[in-house]
Design an enzyme around this catalytic site. Sequence first.
Site, short mmCIF file in Angstrom:
data_model
loop_
_atom_site.label_atom_id
_atom_site.label_comp_id
_atom_site.label_asym_id
_atom_site.label_seq_id
_atom_site.Cartn_x
_atom_site.Cartn_y
_atom_site.Cartn_z
N ARG A 170 28.02 -33.36 6.64
CA ARG A 170 29.05 -34.40 7.12
C ARG A 170 30.53 -34.51 6.82
O ARG A 170 31.02 -34.89 7.44
CB ARG A 170 28.76 -36.14 7.50
CG ARG A 170 26.97 -36.00 6.98
CD ARG A 170 26.17 -37.89 6.39
NE ARG A 170 25.41 -37.25 6.79
CZ ARG A 170 23.66 -36.60 6.57
NH1 ARG A 170 23.81 -35.72 6.05
NH2 ARG A 170 22.64 -36.98 7.77
N ASP B 152 12.96 -35.09 -0.45
CA ASP B 152 12.90 -33.50 -1.01
C ASP B 152 12.55 -33.21 -2.59
O ASP B 152 12.30 -31.85 -3.11
CB ASP B 152 14.94 -32.74 -0.89
CG ASP B 152 15.37 -32.98 0.90
OD1 ASP B 152 14.12 -32.48 1.98
OD2 ASP B 152 16.41 -33.81 1.47
C1 S3P Z 1 18.68 -34.75 5.52
C2 S3P Z 1 17.80 -35.56 5.52
C3 S3P Z 1 16.19 -35.04 5.85
C4 S3P Z 1 15.67 -33.85 4.64
C5 S3P Z 1 17.40 -32.66 5.06
C6 S3P Z 1 18.31 -33.10 4.01
C7 S3P Z 1 19.96 -34.92 5.83
O1 S3P Z 1 15.86 -34.79 6.65
O2 S3P Z 1 14.91 -33.81 3.98
O3 S3P Z 1 17.34 -31.70 3.09
O4 S3P Z 1 21.34 -34.85 5.55
O5 S3P Z 1 20.88 -35.80 6.68
P1 S3P Z 1 15.30 -36.40 7.12
O6 S3P Z 1 16.39 -37.17 7.86
O7 S3P Z 1 14.81 -34.70 8.53
O8 S3P Z 1 13.76 -35.90 6.93
#
Ligand code: S3P
Length: 430
Positions: free
Chosen positions: A24, A311
């Site tokens: 981000r 995760d």
């Molecule tokens: C993330 C959100 C999660 C996570 C991924 C990173 C992010 O996925 O599993 O490793 O940086 O927004 P989801 O939001 O699709 O569950």
Amino acid sequence: MKQLPAAQVHGHIGVPGDKSVSHRALLIGALTEGTTRVTRWGRGGDTESTLRVVRQLGVEVVEEDVDTLVVHGVGLRGLRAPDGPLDCGNAGTLARLVSGILAFHDGRFTLTGDESLSGRPMGRVTKPLSEMGARLETETGTLPLTIEGTALTGIEYALPVASAQVKSAVLLAGLGATGTTTVIEPTATRDHTELMLEAAGAKVVRRPGLVSVEAPTRLSLPEVLVPGDISSAAPFLVAAALIPGSSVTVHDLGLNPRRVGLLDVLERMGARVAIFDKRRIAGELIGSVEVSAQPLTATRIEAAEVPTLVDELPLVALLGAFARGTTWVNGAEELRAKESDRIETVTDALRAIGVRIESRPDGWKIRGVPARPRGGKIDAAGDHRIAMLGAIAGLVSSEGVTIQGAESVAISFPGFFDLLESLKQEGVSQ
Ligand code: S3P
């Protein structure tokens, strides 16, 4: 490679900057006016994909140091279409978030990815973005995805799946849309996008279950200090909880309340968890966490808790394997849409070393035995989190675990095995 058992793990460590915040910082930094200095940027395969993609989009990023970057923002609509495709590698977060940004930029952009990413669903972002007026083409609901930038209109979108990536794609598209863009969440997911947009001067309104953004005239984000990644710290904390006599402290760790589910679960299962030096930096909570081993008891994870440790769930399955009683993980069907189908890859991996685990459509049932499993061979299936699970399984086994595809840890944590080695006390007393 083979991960040998350890008698104990001990030490004080730091882990790389949070992967979610690192993606981000580059993507939002690119849209600002002025520079964004990113300190403790979490360098890994995924974040390097984002670095490559923002550069391809015409953004200058100076690497002052291995983990200090300066992003020269090009302004809200300043990204330029490159000649070739934008390769997102293994990074789902990049593919989803950049789609929202490119949807309002002039030009035609094609996103591609590696084999794993090319099998993961993109329809979850193309659907809301199309409702905003975006022009997106994908043949099968997966990458490659072609985006033709156009004018967008704000919408109110209720997420059908609890996904921070989808929420973020819609909010980022909202930066270039007329009116207000609102996302309604069934379950609270990580809010790094909201926090960073607020820090960059966007008007973000947050209420329980809902977040809105309005297109700003400009963004400015001089500094991002990335907190340590709790998902990268998790394998070490879990090892400390599992091996009697062990204790590990991780310093300067991100403690965003929407990311700390693993700490709650560790505590609930009986491990000793101490949090200290808590402070807030640019909206994000940060602190130190010490985990020490204690006998563990089984637990239950339900859907509402899943996004706070999504995760880390493969490691929760390993915790369950050692806990007295039966551990249930429910409401985690999203694991099937990760870098691998983690419900199946975790089941295969843990079964291969003697754990009594059954896969279910939305999680696992694990029968705990408070003793070291023998060990064996685990296939990481090209998934960094499964490779790390294999490493911790090896550490807590009696004979060690051979990990096929161990190099995939570099997707999120290139120095993982060196750090693990530094915590190990040799020899297993049984
Ligand atoms: C993330 C959100 C999660 C996570 C991924 C990173 C992010 O996925 O599993 O490793 O940086 O927004 P989801 O939001 O699709 O569950």
